[in-house]
Design a protein around this motif. Structure first.
Motif, mmCIF file in Angstrom:
data_model
loop_
_atom_site.group_PDB
_atom_site.id
_atom_site.type_symbol
_atom_site.label_atom_id
_atom_site.label_comp_id
_atom_site.label_asym_id
_atom_site.label_seq_id
_atom_site.Cartn_x
_atom_site.Cartn_y
_atom_site.Cartn_z
ATOM 1 N N GLU A 214 0.827 -1.051 -0.054
ATOM 2 C CA GLU A 214 -0.131 0.020 -0.061
ATOM 3 C C GLU A 214 0.841 1.262 -0.079
ATOM 4 N N ARG A 215 1.883 1.034 0.846
ATOM 5 C CA ARG A 215 2.753 2.245 0.755
ATOM 6 C C ARG A 215 3.604 2.414 -0.563
ATOM 7 N N ASP A 216 3.832 1.211 -1.214
ATOM 8 C CA ASP A 216 4.537 1.493 -2.705
ATOM 9 C C ASP A 216 3.515 2.178 -3.559
ATOM 10 N N ARG A 217 2.175 1.545 -3.418
ATOM 11 C CA ARG A 217 1.285 2.125 -4.341
ATOM 12 C C ARG A 217 1.104 3.628 -4.167
ATOM 13 N N GLU A 218 1.092 4.073 -2.880
ATOM 14 C CA GLU A 218 0.924 5.556 -2.788
ATOM 15 C C GLU A 218 2.125 6.268 -3.223
ATOM 16 N N PHE A 219 3.130 5.665 -3.079
ATOM 17 C CA PHE A 219 4.210 6.438 -3.375
ATOM 18 C C PHE A 219 4.416 6.573 -5.044
ATOM 19 N N ASN A 220 3.994 5.323 -5.527
ATOM 20 C CA ASN A 220 3.916 5.573 -7.066
ATOM 21 C C ASN A 220 2.965 6.671 -7.510
ATOM 22 N N SER A 221 1.802 6.595 -6.881
ATOM 23 C CA SER A 221 0.809 7.495 -7.277
ATOM 24 C C SER A 221 1.335 9.022 -7.229
ATOM 25 N N ASP A 222 1.965 9.200 -6.020
ATOM 26 C CA ASP A 222 2.545 10.566 -5.558
ATOM 27 C C ASP A 222 3.600 10.852 -6.572
ATOM 28 N N VAL A 223 4.514 10.084 -7.057
ATOM 29 C CA VAL A 223 5.815 10.100 -7.936
ATOM 30 C C VAL A 223 5.144 10.344 -9.273
ATOM 31 N N SER A 224 4.028 9.771 -9.710
ATOM 32 C CA SER A 224 3.493 9.902 -11.083
ATOM 33 C C SER A 224 2.755 11.166 -11.037
ATOM 34 N N HIS A 225 2.251 11.676 -10.042
ATOM 35 C CA HIS A 225 1.418 13.154 -9.898
ATOM 36 C C HIS A 225 2.616 14.193 -9.882
ATOM 37 N N GLU A 226 3.469 14.162 -8.762
ATOM 38 C CA GLU A 226 4.466 15.077 -8.527
ATOM 39 C C GLU A 226 5.331 15.474 -9.545
ATOM 40 N N LEU A 227 5.838 14.320 -10.313
ATOM 41 C CA LEU A 227 6.753 14.491 -11.351
ATOM 42 C C LEU A 227 6.188 14.755 -12.845
ATOM 43 N N ARG A 228 5.004 14.250 -13.061
ATOM 44 C CA ARG A 228 4.347 14.435 -14.355
ATOM 45 C C ARG A 228 4.019 16.100 -14.452
ATOM 46 N N THR A 229 3.407 16.404 -13.419
ATOM 47 C CA THR A 229 2.776 17.895 -13.675
ATOM 48 C C THR A 229 4.002 19.074 -13.856
ATOM 49 N N PRO A 230 5.171 18.917 -13.119
ATOM 50 C CA PRO A 230 6.166 20.082 -13.565
ATOM 51 C C PRO A 230 6.762 19.665 -14.874
ATOM 52 N N LEU A 231 6.994 18.406 -15.464
ATOM 53 C CA LEU A 231 7.295 18.234 -16.772
ATOM 54 C C LEU A 231 6.411 18.500 -17.691
ATOM 55 N N ALA A 232 4.961 18.333 -17.421
ATOM 56 C CA ALA A 232 4.328 18.930 -18.232
ATOM 57 C C ALA A 232 4.203 20.479 -18.377
ATOM 58 N N VAL A 233 4.502 21.185 -17.410
ATOM 59 C CA VAL A 233 4.527 22.529 -17.339
ATOM 60 C C VAL A 233 5.778 22.831 -18.336
ATOM 61 N N SER A 276 7.602 -1.069 -11.440
ATOM 62 C CA SER A 276 7.221 -1.024 -10.159
ATOM 63 C C SER A 276 5.870 -1.745 -9.865
ATOM 64 N N ARG A 277 5.021 -1.817 -10.785
ATOM 65 C CA ARG A 277 3.716 -2.487 -10.892
ATOM 66 C C ARG A 277 3.781 -3.824 -11.376
ATOM 67 N N ALA A 278 5.157 -4.101 -12.030
ATOM 68 C CA ALA A 278 5.116 -5.217 -12.806
ATOM 69 C C ALA A 278 4.017 -5.349 -13.733
ATOM 70 N N GLU A 279 3.517 -4.365 -14.708
ATOM 71 C CA GLU A 279 2.316 -4.065 -15.446
ATOM 72 C C GLU A 279 2.859 -4.279 -16.984
ATOM 73 N N ARG A 280 2.457 -4.799 -17.608
ATOM 74 C CA ARG A 280 2.587 -4.744 -19.247
ATOM 75 C C ARG A 280 1.736 -4.348 -19.970
ATOM 76 N N ARG A 281 1.849 -3.067 -20.571
ATOM 77 C CA ARG A 281 0.956 -2.423 -21.441
ATOM 78 C C ARG A 281 1.274 -2.200 -22.574
ATOM 79 N N GLY A 282 0.263 -2.105 -23.624
ATOM 80 C CA GLY A 282 0.674 -1.807 -25.070
ATOM 81 C C GLY A 282 0.342 -0.507 -25.402
ATOM 82 N N PRO A 283 0.511 -0.049 -26.597
ATOM 83 C CA PRO A 283 0.448 1.376 -26.965
ATOM 84 C C PRO A 283 -0.974 1.847 -26.805
#
Length: 427
Positions: A214-233, A276-283
């Motif tokens: 659960e901590r790892d999932r929350e950390f991934n969500s935080d990282v995804s949000h906190e890093l994507r936002t400035p990069l988008a800017v 980190s999620r061991a998730e395979r995703r296509g285009p």
């Protein structure tokens, strides 16, 4: 590898071997005791009987020979010829005699002989019945061994089912958790014994593991949000600045570098989150990713690393090749492989070839040792000449991404000169 038999099988096998061993030991001991006692009793009885017959013939020659136990004969040296030829040369003692009677049956006798003062005594005891009894005893003991072994096997089956039933139930509940997608307390379903203790330990481990996930999932969500936002800017601001009419060529080049770095950071974040999620995703929208196009973009983004090196970067696409993976994943993998080739090559060429279900990065650097090729994909391992730059994580990330999508990545030295070849085979 060590043999991994089921606990139930080992329990059954232990009971079966124990029963067989105990029965076999009992059978051998019974045969030994019977043979020892029987032989001792028969020999003693026959010897005593022939001794008394000889003594009686010496001290009472007028009395006829008589045996207290079995049939016998007393002869002198002159009348010894009347006895069977095989007996005449026998010395004092008990002998085993095998003969065939008039009916053609094989007979087994114990023959006791006594020689004293020119008198020779013989007593014969037919032990054919004892031999038959011994064979019957052996048959009975074999039957007992088989019976006890089968009984031990049956007991082992029953006990293994009874003893291992809680363990089986525990394993089934854990499998049900996997189907349900969530874990429930286990200890409440089991008695306060060893299995219950194991269930409590599993509950404790499950609680700690769930909290960590659960901590790892929350950390991934935080990282995804906190890093994507400035990069988008950064990306949107860069795009706006590039549209400025008074932009100088030098500043436009720097803005392009910022745009490429921003895009690479976004792709790297996406790839790391997938790992980190061991998730395979296509285009998206079912599209496929053109390998050559991604390779060309990566090459352009890596050109600033040349830093005045006399290196040429070539891209050769022998045939069209597409993969069912996001462009960001392929870009991260190729960025590491092409970036490493540029980093270790002081002069010459870095050639990227696409075709035949694979992509290869061929450089003219110092090369690698064949025995070190596999080690380079381990975390923290850097190639020779890396100096103080890098943490040795790039190729480890490439290996994990390739494993996630079923690709095969490898490194090998060139056979036609100095340098190394890094390749990805798309499965």
């Amino acid at each position: 590898m060590q043999s991994r038999r089921k606990l139930r099988f080992r329990l059954i096998l232990s009971f079966a071997l124990f029963g067989f061993g105990l029965s076999a030991l009992f059978a051998v001991a019974s045969l030994y005791v019977r043979a020892k006692v029987e032989d001792q009793l028969v020999n003693t009885s026959m010897q005593n009987d022939v001794d008394q017959a000889v003594d009686n013939a010496i001290y009472h020659p007028d009395q006829e020979f008589h045996s207290e136990l079995i049939e016998g004969w007393v002869k002198s040296d002159r009348t010894l010829y009347k006895m069977p030829l095989a007996w005449q040369s026998l010395g004092s003692g008990v002998h085993d005699i095998y003969e065939t009677d008039a009916k053609g049956r094989e007979r087994h006798y114990k023959l006791a002989v006594r020689r004293k003062d020119g008198i020779i005594g013989f007593t014969r005891y037919d032990i054919s019945r004892e031999d038959l009894g011994k064979r019957q005893l052996i048959t009975a003991l074999i039957a007992v061994v088989v019976l006890f072994s089968l009984l031990s096997l049956a007991i082992g089956l029953w006990l293994s089912r009874k003893v291992l039933k809680p363990v089986t139930q525990l394993a089934q509940r854990i499998r049900d958790f996997r189907k349900a997608g969530k874990a429930e307390p286990l200890a409440q379903h089991f008695a306060d014994d060893e299995v219950g203790e194991l269930a409590r330990a599993l509950d404790d481990y499950s609680s700690r593991l769930t909290a960590m996930v659960e901590r790892d999932r929350e950390f991934n969500s935080d990282v995804s949000h906190e890093l994507r936002t400035p990069l988008a800017v950064i990306s949107s601001t860069t795009e706006l600045l590039q549209g400025s009419p008074d932009l100088t060529p030098k500043l436009a080049e720097r803005l392009k570098r910022i745009e490429r770095a921003s895009r690479q950071a976004t792709e790297l974040i996406e790839a790391l989150l997938l790992l980190s999620r061991a998730e395979r995703r296509g285009p998206t929208r079912g599209e496929t990713t053109e390998v050559a196009k991604v390779a060309a973009d990566v090459i352009e983004s890596q050109r600033p690393q040349l830093r005045g090196k006399p290196i040429e970067i070539e891209l050769t696409a022998r045939e069209s090749l597409s993969v069912n993976a996001p462009a960001s994943v392929l870009s991260v993998a190729l960025t590491n492989l092409i970036g490493n080739a540029i980093k270790y090559t002081l002069e010459g060429t870095v050639r990227v070839e696409v075709g035949a279900g694979r992509i290869e990065v061929i450089d003219t650097g110092p090369g690698i040792k064949p025995e070190d090729a596999e080690k380079l994909f381990q975390r923290g391992v850097r190639g020779e000449g890396a100096g103080g730059s890098g943490a040795g994580l790039g190729l480890a990330i490439v290996r994990r991404l390739c494993e996630l999508y079923g690709w095969q990545v490898s490194m090998r030295p060139r056979t036609d000169g100095n340098g190394a070849i890094a390749s990805i085979v798309f499965g």
